[in-house]
Design a protein around this motif. Structure first.
Motif, PDB file in Angstrom:
ATOM      1  N   MET A   1       0.843  -1.205   0.000  1.00 47.99           N
ATOM      2  CA  MET A   1       0.000   0.000   0.000  1.00 47.99           C
ATOM      3  C   MET A   1       0.870   1.244   0.000  1.00 47.99           C
ATOM      4  O   MET A   1       1.858   1.331   0.719  1.00 47.99           O
ATOM      5  N   THR A   2       0.517   2.243  -0.778  1.00 45.81           N
ATOM      6  CA  THR A   2       1.266   3.483  -0.819  1.00 45.81           C
ATOM      7  C   THR A   2       0.819   4.398   0.307  1.00 45.81           C
ATOM      8  O   THR A   2      -0.273   4.270   0.858  1.00 45.81           O
ATOM      9  N   ASP A   3       1.706   5.351   0.675  1.00 45.03           N
ATOM     10  CA  ASP A   3       1.383   6.274   1.757  1.00 45.03           C
ATOM     11  C   ASP A   3       0.175   7.144   1.438  1.00 45.03           C
ATOM     12  O   ASP A   3      -0.468   7.671   2.328  1.00 45.03           O
TER      13      ASP A   3
ATOM     14  N   SER B   1      -2.620   6.215   0.029  1.00 47.88           N
ATOM     15  CA  SER B   1      -3.871   5.461  -0.083  1.00 47.88           C
ATOM     16  C   SER B   1      -4.803   5.751   1.075  1.00 47.88           C
ATOM     17  O   SER B   1      -4.412   5.684   2.240  1.00 47.88           O
TER      18      SER B   1
ATOM     19  N   SER C   1      -7.144   0.629   0.760  1.00 53.39           N
ATOM     20  CA  SER C   1      -6.341  -0.372   0.060  1.00 53.39           C
ATOM     21  C   SER C   1      -7.074  -1.704   0.107  1.00 53.39           C
ATOM     22  O   SER C   1      -7.342  -2.236   1.186  1.00 53.39           O
TER      23      SER C   1
ATOM     24  N   ARG D   1      -6.906  -5.577  -1.190  1.00 51.59           N
ATOM     25  CA  ARG D   1      -5.924  -6.517  -1.722  1.00 51.59           C
ATOM     26  C   ARG D   1      -6.510  -7.919  -1.850  1.00 51.59           C
ATOM     27  O   ARG D   1      -6.908  -8.533  -0.854  1.00 51.59           O
TER      28      ARG D   1
ATOM     29  N   SER E   1      -8.307  -6.164  -6.408  1.00 50.71           N
ATOM     30  CA  SER E   1      -7.312  -5.323  -5.749  1.00 50.71           C
ATOM     31  C   SER E   1      -7.403  -3.912  -6.306  1.00 50.71           C
ATOM     32  O   SER E   1      -7.506  -3.728  -7.522  1.00 50.71           O
TER      33      SER E   1
ATOM     34  N   GLU F   1      -6.218   0.435  -5.132  1.00 49.90           N
ATOM     35  CA  GLU F   1      -5.752   1.465  -4.203  1.00 49.90           C
ATOM     36  C   GLU F   1      -6.511   2.759  -4.504  1.00 49.90           C
ATOM     37  O   GLU F   1      -6.554   3.205  -5.657  1.00 49.90           O
TER      38      GLU F   1
ATOM     39  N   SER G   1      -7.694  -2.185   4.061  1.00 52.88           N
ATOM     40  CA  SER G   1      -7.091  -1.220   4.979  1.00 52.88           C
ATOM     41  C   SER G   1      -7.638   0.166   4.683  1.00 52.88           C
ATOM     42  O   SER G   1      -7.880   0.506   3.521  1.00 52.88           O
TER      43      SER G   1
ATOM     44  N   GLY H   1      -4.192   3.131   6.280  1.00 52.99           N
ATOM     45  CA  GLY H   1      -3.076   2.333   6.773  1.00 52.99           C
ATOM     46  C   GLY H   1      -3.426   1.336   7.853  1.00 52.99           C
ATOM     47  O   GLY H   1      -2.565   0.553   8.278  1.00 52.99           O
TER      48      GLY H   1
ATOM     49  N   ASP I   1      -5.507  -2.005   9.070  1.00 50.84           N
ATOM     50  CA  ASP I   1      -6.234  -3.175   8.584  1.00 50.84           C
ATOM     51  C   ASP I   1      -7.587  -3.260   9.294  1.00 50.84           C
ATOM     52  O   ASP I   1      -7.651  -3.388  10.518  1.00 50.84           O
TER      53      ASP I   1
END
Length: 352
Positions: free
Chosen positions: A1-3, A5, A8, A10, A30, A32, A68, A71, A73
């Motif tokens: 995951m990118t900062d 997002s 997210s 998956r 999936s 983002e 998520s 960030g 979950d």
């Protein structure tokens, strides 16, 4: 995951039922979704878009995969532990409560101090321009006003992500178009991520920063609205988004293709075997018929105010739509033969 997002997702899959009655609704999805992005899930009924929204909200649990938010979950977290709020298609306003009571309901449940509730409710109603309706009840409001109240109620707790499940579908066409613009402006003002579900292609193109086109529980193509419209990569996407002409052709050496009737032309990229070419009606041009062109006969013309749409019959029995925006230019008569100008850069080779 990118900062960057906000959400997210998956490898998420989901099915309903057991044994031979089991139905797979989502298959290894999936995606983002960025912070402050207006992201739309677009597809026909039964494609899995609402199920995916409900998984993010926590109303359903994924069979596999993870979700998520900011960030964290939340795959197994209950709905009230997720920093999201949902606006439903039917708005679900409490009929016995006033507008301000509806908007403040979740805040009261959170046992927020009364002065903060008043401030938050006033803020939310101002955002949707409904301050003067604070003491009215839902039955005294129009459909558009009820929709604004539902938005205010969802925004009052200041969620990180707002989920919208076809919230405009109950409105008439004119009001729906007005609310599309207001919704986009509201998202910019609120400064949060909007995740929007719709089956309306025009709505998705109008509102979104990015669109994910779904079919059969999968995301077929994802990108900015212009890319989805002008550069579809899949036959379903091309056919689902707006009007499209699909031409069966045969790829030849040196980037050439053979069209119906034997006409040949070059493509800007390679292709192999039997292929499907796609071109939007507004990208084709009417030409004087000449040898070596794809030719057609005009069988119908419709005036749409800003354009003429010609329905043409191809030699192989297929039809072709052409949108002519130059209303003052030459207009072919019904029954006449015309040549079709197909700019190579406007043609797309589609996956089946």
């Amino acid at each position: 995951m990118t900062d960057s997002s906000a959400v997210s997702i998956r490898s998420v899959s989901k099915g309903f039922g057991r044994g031979t009655a089991a139905v797979r609704v989502l298959e290894n999805v999936s995606v983002e979704i960025g912070q402050r992005e207006f992201f739309t899930l677009l597809g026909p009924s039964g494609c899995g878009k609402t199920t995916l929204l409900r998984l993010i909200a926590g109303f359903e649990t994924a069979d596999q995969g993870s979700i998520s938010i900011d960030g964290q979950d939340v795959t197994q977290a209950p709905p009230f532990r997720r920093p999201v709020n949902t606006v439903f298609q039917n708005y679900a306003l409490f009929p016995h409560m006033t507008v301000e009571q509806n908007v403040g309901f979740a805040l009261v449940e959170q046992q927020m101090p009364a002065d903060r509730i008043r401030a938050r409710v006033g803020e939310a109603l101002e955002m949707v321009r409904m301050q003067s309706f604070a003491r009215r009840r839902p039955a005294e409001l129009s459909g558009g006003q009820q929709q604004r109240v539902a938005l205010a109620r969802a925004l009052a707790p200041r969620p990180r992500v707002l989920l919208l499940d076809e919230p405009l579908s109950a409105l008439d066409l004119k009001l729906r178009k007005e609310m599309q613009i207001e919704l986009k402006l509201l998202q910019a003002e609120a400064g949060i991520t909007f995740l929007f579900v719709t089956h309306d292609q025009e709505e998705a193109l109008t509102l979104s920063d990015r669109v994910a086109v779904m079919q059969g529980g999968r995301i077929l193509q994802m990108g900015p609205p212009r890319d989805i419209y002008e550069a579809p990569t899949h036959r379903f996407v091309a056919d689902f988004i707006g009007d499209i002409n699909l031409i069966e052709a045969e790829a030849l050496p040196d980037n050439a293709v053979r069209l119906p009737g034997g006409t040949q032309m070059s493509l800007p990229h390679k292709a192999r075997g039997r292929i499907t070419l796609a071109i939007r009606p507004e990208r084709a041009r009417i030409l004087a018929p000449e040898a070596g062109q794809l030719q057609a006969q005009v069988i119908h013309t419709a005036y749409l105010g800003t354009a003429l749409v010609h329905k043409l019959a191809l030699a192989d029995g297929g039809t072709f739509l052409l949108r002519q925006s130059d209303l003052d230019g030459p207009q072919p008569a019904i029954g006449s033969q015309v040549g079709l100008g197909l700019p190579a850069e406007a043609l797309r080779v589609l996956a089946q």
